[in-house]
Design a protein around this motif. Structure first.
Motif, short mmCIF file in Angstrom:
data_model
loop_
_atom_site.label_atom_id
_atom_site.label_comp_id
_atom_site.label_asym_id
_atom_site.label_seq_id
_atom_site.Cartn_x
_atom_site.Cartn_y
_atom_site.Cartn_z
N SER A 1 0.83 -1.21 0.00
CA SER A 1 0.00 0.00 0.00
C SER A 1 0.87 1.26 0.00
O SER A 1 0.56 2.23 -0.69
CB SER A 1 -0.92 -0.01 1.22
N ALA A 2 1.96 1.22 0.78
CA ALA A 2 2.85 2.38 0.82
C ALA A 2 3.58 2.54 -0.50
O ALA A 2 3.78 3.67 -0.98
CB ALA A 2 3.85 2.22 1.96
N ALA A 3 3.99 1.42 -1.12
CA ALA A 3 4.71 1.50 -2.39
C ALA A 3 3.81 1.98 -3.52
O ALA A 3 4.27 2.64 -4.46
CB ALA A 3 5.29 0.13 -2.73
N SER A 4 2.52 1.66 -3.44
CA SER A 4 1.59 2.08 -4.49
C SER A 4 0.93 3.43 -4.16
O SER A 4 -0.03 3.82 -4.81
CB SER A 4 0.51 1.02 -4.68
N ARG A 5 1.47 4.10 -3.10
CA ARG A 5 1.00 5.43 -2.71
C ARG A 5 -0.50 5.44 -2.38
O ARG A 5 -1.27 6.28 -2.86
CB ARG A 5 1.31 6.44 -3.81
N GLY A 6 -0.90 4.47 -1.57
CA GLY A 6 -2.27 4.44 -1.08
C GLY A 6 -3.31 4.07 -2.10
O GLY A 6 -4.49 4.43 -1.94
#
Length: 212
Positions: free
Chosen positions: A163-168
């Motif tokens: 989720s953090a890598a895909s910017r939420g």
């Protein structure tokens, strides 16, 4: 004369029949009474002649891992997927899931590993509780609860990272039988390796203490 020949042949035929039945009776008695104490030693090369002749052979480690993954994934499919619509509370579902995992490990997975061992105890290295007894049943259930907690933490951390890598964007990975089986087995083998390593350390320390 013909009558005399028949009378002379009768004892010979009777003796042959008696020896035939005696030979078979002895063979049956030897078979019934056979055990490890009176059986001849058989070399590993001789045993290999009667085993499966398939050219495609898997190592013991690979077989054990595949068996563990398959059973863990099957429990995930039938319990987690199958009962999720019937058990609303997540904690209750996880408890049932863990109990099923422990029961399958004790009743099916470990027994299959014992069955496929080339020699007795050869596959004990792939089990947390290798010695079969009544106490292993509840122990395997408690152990499954620990493993399931670790797997749950893995999925949580994995989805937070995604989720953090895909910017939420909400990218997450759900629990599927194959991935669950792999992760569950990975933690299982990790804990088994840790147990074996600690045991070896204690045994070495004991030997060193006795040697001083």
């Amino acid at each position: 004369m013909a009558g005399n020949k028949k009378r002379r042949a009768a004892p010979e035929e009777s003796r042959t029949t008696t020896e035939f039945y005696k030979l078979h009776t002895d063979a049956v008695r030897d078979l019934v009474e056979a055990d490890e104490s009176n059986s001849p030693e058989v070399s590993e090369e001789e045993l290999q002649k009667y085993r499966s002749g398939s050219k495609f052979k898997l190592s013991d480690w690979t077989k054990a891992v595949l068996i563990k993954i398959w059973f863990a994934g099957s429990v995930c499919f039938f319990i987690l997927w199958g009962l999720s619509s019937y058990i609303g509370a997540h904690l209750d579902l996880m408890l049932v899931f863990a109990i099923a995992l422990g029961m399958v490990t004790d009743v099916l997975t470990n027994n299959i590993l014992r069955y496929y061992a080339k020699t007795e105890g050869d596959n004990d290295r792939f089990m947390m509780f290798p010695k079969k007894s009544y106490i292993t049943f509840p122990l395997n259930i408690l152990y499954a609860i620990v493993l399931l907690f670790c797997v749950n933490m893995f999925y949580t951390l994995l989805n937070i990272t995604l989720s953090a890598a895909s910017r939420g964007s909400g990218l997450t990975i759900g629990v599927g039988p194959i991935l669950f089986g792999i992760v569950y087995t990975a933690f299982d083998l990790l804990f088994i390796t840790m147990k074996r390593t600690l045991r070896q350390i204690f045994q070495d320390a004991k030997k060193n203490a006795k040697g001083q």
